[in-house]
Write a protein that holds these residues in place. Structure first.
Motif, short mmCIF file in Angstrom:
data_model
loop_
_atom_site.label_atom_id
_atom_site.label_comp_id
_atom_site.label_asym_id
_atom_site.label_seq_id
_atom_site.Cartn_x
_atom_site.Cartn_y
_atom_site.Cartn_z
N VAL A 15 0.84 -1.20 0.00
CA VAL A 15 0.00 0.00 0.00
C VAL A 15 0.88 1.25 0.00
CG1 VAL A 15 -1.95 -1.12 1.16
CG2 VAL A 15 -0.17 -0.01 2.53
N GLY A 16 0.32 2.33 -0.52
CA GLY A 16 0.97 3.62 -0.51
C GLY A 16 -0.02 4.69 -0.11
N PHE A 17 0.44 5.70 0.59
CA PHE A 17 -0.41 6.81 1.00
C PHE A 17 0.49 8.02 1.23
CE2 PHE A 17 0.63 4.00 4.45
CZ PHE A 17 1.03 4.80 5.49
N THR A 18 -0.10 9.17 1.44
CA THR A 18 0.66 10.43 1.52
C THR A 18 0.42 11.11 2.85
OG1 THR A 18 0.44 10.68 -0.88
CG2 THR A 18 1.14 12.61 0.36
N ALA A 33 -8.29 -14.07 6.02
CA ALA A 33 -9.44 -14.55 5.25
C ALA A 33 -10.69 -14.38 6.08
CB ALA A 33 -9.24 -16.01 4.85
N ALA A 34 -11.03 -13.14 6.36
CA ALA A 34 -12.22 -12.81 7.16
C ALA A 34 -12.87 -11.60 6.54
CB ALA A 34 -11.83 -12.52 8.61
N ARG A 35 -14.18 -11.52 6.62
CA ARG A 35 -14.91 -10.41 6.02
C ARG A 35 -14.84 -9.17 6.92
NH1 ARG A 35 -20.01 -8.21 6.23
NH2 ARG A 35 -20.77 -7.34 4.24
N ARG A 36 -14.41 -8.07 6.36
CA ARG A 36 -14.29 -6.78 7.03
C ARG A 36 -13.65 -6.90 8.42
NH1 ARG A 36 -18.28 -2.84 7.93
NH2 ARG A 36 -16.73 -1.33 7.29
N PRO A 37 -12.39 -7.31 8.45
CA PRO A 37 -11.72 -7.45 9.75
C PRO A 37 -11.35 -6.11 10.35
CG PRO A 37 -10.15 -7.78 7.98
CD PRO A 37 -11.50 -7.62 7.33
N PRO A 38 -11.23 -6.04 11.68
CA PRO A 38 -10.61 -4.86 12.30
C PRO A 38 -9.13 -4.87 11.95
CG PRO A 38 -10.93 -6.58 13.93
CD PRO A 38 -11.58 -7.07 12.66
N VAL A 39 -8.45 -3.76 12.21
CA VAL A 39 -7.05 -3.65 11.78
C VAL A 39 -6.19 -3.06 12.88
CG1 VAL A 39 -7.47 -1.37 10.72
CG2 VAL A 39 -5.53 -2.77 9.94
N ALA A 102 -6.13 7.24 8.18
CA ALA A 102 -7.10 7.78 7.23
C ALA A 102 -7.21 6.88 6.00
CB ALA A 102 -6.69 9.20 6.82
N MET A 103 -6.08 6.39 5.53
CA MET A 103 -6.09 5.49 4.38
C MET A 103 -6.88 4.22 4.68
SD MET A 103 -4.48 2.42 3.28
CE MET A 103 -2.94 2.32 4.22
N LEU A 104 -6.67 3.65 5.84
CA LEU A 104 -7.38 2.42 6.21
C LEU A 104 -8.87 2.68 6.43
CD1 LEU A 104 -4.76 0.91 8.67
CD2 LEU A 104 -5.23 0.14 6.35
N PRO A 112 -14.35 -0.58 11.06
CA PRO A 112 -13.85 0.68 11.61
C PRO A 112 -13.03 0.54 12.88
CG PRO A 112 -16.20 0.45 12.03
CD PRO A 112 -15.82 -0.68 11.12
N ARG A 113 -13.09 -0.61 13.56
CA ARG A 113 -12.35 -0.77 14.81
C ARG A 113 -10.86 -0.91 14.53
NH1 ARG A 113 -15.27 -1.40 19.21
NH2 ARG A 113 -13.78 -2.60 20.39
N MET A 114 -10.06 -0.15 15.27
CA MET A 114 -8.64 -0.05 14.98
C MET A 114 -7.82 -0.15 16.26
SD MET A 114 -6.86 3.11 12.88
CE MET A 114 -7.94 2.79 11.48
N GLY A 115 -6.67 -0.79 16.18
CA GLY A 115 -5.72 -0.85 17.28
C GLY A 115 -4.38 -0.32 16.84
N LEU A 116 -3.53 0.02 17.82
CA LEU A 116 -2.20 0.55 17.53
C LEU A 116 -1.15 -0.25 18.27
CD1 LEU A 116 -2.78 4.41 17.95
CD2 LEU A 116 -2.85 3.08 15.82
N PHE A 117 -0.06 -0.57 17.58
CA PHE A 117 1.11 -1.16 18.22
C PHE A 117 2.33 -0.31 17.91
CE2 PHE A 117 5.07 -3.51 17.54
CZ PHE A 117 5.38 -3.76 18.88
N GLY A 118 3.13 -0.02 18.94
CA GLY A 118 4.35 0.74 18.72
C GLY A 118 5.49 0.26 19.58
N SER A 119 6.68 0.21 18.97
CA SER A 119 7.89 -0.20 19.66
C SER A 119 8.81 1.00 19.83
CB SER A 119 8.60 -1.29 18.84
OG SER A 119 9.82 -1.67 19.45
N SER A 120 9.30 1.24 21.05
CA SER A 120 10.20 2.34 21.36
C SER A 120 9.56 3.67 20.94
CB SER A 120 11.56 2.10 20.68
OG SER A 120 12.53 2.97 21.19
N MET A 121 10.20 4.45 20.07
CA MET A 121 9.59 5.73 19.66
C MET A 121 8.26 5.50 18.96
SD MET A 121 11.22 8.85 17.43
CE MET A 121 10.25 10.32 17.06
#
Length: 248
Positions: A15-18, A33-39, A102-104, A112-121
Motif C-alpha cells: 500500500v501507498g499513501f501520503t 481470510a475474514a470479512r471486514r476485519p478490524p485492523v 485515514a487510508m485504512l 472501523p475498529r482499529m488498534g495501535l502497536f508501537g515499539s520504542s519511539m
C-alpha cells in the motif's frame, strides 16, 4: 486467554499513501481470510522500519485471530520518502500515523475498529495519537514518555558519532505526559534492564492510564526484547489483547 482461531492470511498487499506534508509513505497490509476485519497499525522504532521482525510475526498472529495488520515505513525510513535527518520528529511521525489511519478508514473491506502497536519511539507515537484516533486498543513496547533518556543513551553509545550524523536533536525533543493522561485499553511491555528507555517510563504510563490496562515487566529484559522467551510472551499476549478488544 483467547485461543488462536484457524484464520489464515488471505494476502499481503503493498500500500501507498501520503502524509499531510506531502511525503509518500509505503507499507504492507496483511489481510486475513475474514470479512471486514478490524485492523492494527504498527509503528516502528526510531532507526527501524516496517521490516521489523516483531511486527512481521505480530502481523501473522493477528491474522490468525481474524485481524488485519498494517506495517509501514515512517518518513525517511525503508521505502518511504524523506531525508531521515531532516524529516524525523515526533510530530512528523504522528502525521504519518494519522495518514495511515485515514487510508485504512477509507477502505470498505475493513471494519472501523482499529488498534495501535508501537515499539520504542513508535510506542510514543501511538500513545500520543491514541485519543485523537479514538482507537479500541493500544500495545506498546519500551515506549519513552520523554526524549531525554533516549538522547542520553545515544550520547553514551559506542556508535554515538555515526548515530549523531543521522539525527537533528532539535527535532527530537518531546514530552507526551499530558497526552497520555486517561489513556485506556492499554497493554505495556518493558524490560527492567532497558538501558535506552528506563522501566520507570512504563510505570509512569501505567499510572497515568485508566482501566482496562495491563503491564508486563520482563526481568533482565533489554530494550530490543532479545530473549526468545520474552518475545514469545509478547507475541501471545499482544495478539490476545488486540483480539479481546477489536474482535470481541
Amino acid at each position: 486467554m483467547l485461543v488462536d482461531q484457524p484464520v489464515r492470511a488471505k494476502r499481503h498487499e503493498k500500500v501507498g499513501f501520503t502524509s499531510a506534508d506531502g511525503l509518500a509513505l509505503r507499507g504492507c497490509l496483511h489481510l486475513p481470510a475474514a470479512r471486514r476485519p478490524p485492523v492494527v497499525i504498527g509503528c516502528h522504532g526510531l532507526f527501524s522500519s516496517a521490516e521489523s521482525g516483531k511486527q512481521q510475526t505480530l502481523a501473522q498472529n493477528c491474522n490468525r485471530r481474524g485481524m488485519a495488520f498494517l506495517r509501514f515505513d515512517h518518513r525517511g525510513c525503508g521505502a518511504s520518502e524523506g531525508d531521515f535527518k531532516a524529516v524525523t520528529s515526533l510530530a512528523g511521525r504522528m502525521r504519518d500515523l494519522a495518514a495511515a489511519a485515514a487510508m485504512l478508514s477509507a477502505r470498505t473491506d475493513l471494519a472501523p475498529r482499529m488498534g495501535l502497536f508501537g515499539s520504542s519511539m513508535g510506542g510514543t507515537v501511538c500513545l500520543a495519537m491514541a485519543a485523537r484516533l479514538n482507537v479500541a486498543a493500544v500495545v506498546t513496547l519500551a515506549a519513552p514518555v520523554r526524549s531525554q533518556p533516549v538522547l542520553a543513551a545515544i550520547a553514551r553509545s559506542a556508535e554515538r558519532e555515526r548515530v549523531a550524523e543521522r539525527l537533528n536533536p532539535e527535532n527530537l525533543h518531546f514530552d507526551i505526559a499530558a497526552q497520555i493522561d486517561g489513556i485506556h485499553t492499554l497493554l505495556l511491555f518493558h524490560g527492567d534492564a532497558d538501558a535506552v528507555v528506563p522501566v520507570a517510563s512504563a510505570r509512569e504510563i501505567y499510572a497515568r492510564a485508566v482501566e482496562p490496562k495491563a503491564m508486563r515487566i520482563f526481568p533482565r529484559g533489554d530494550h530490543r526484547m532479545s530473549a526468545p522467551r520474552d518475545q514469545a510472551v509478547f507475541q501471545q499476549e499482544a495478539a490476545d489483547w488486540f483480539a479481546r478488544y477489536l474482535v470481541g
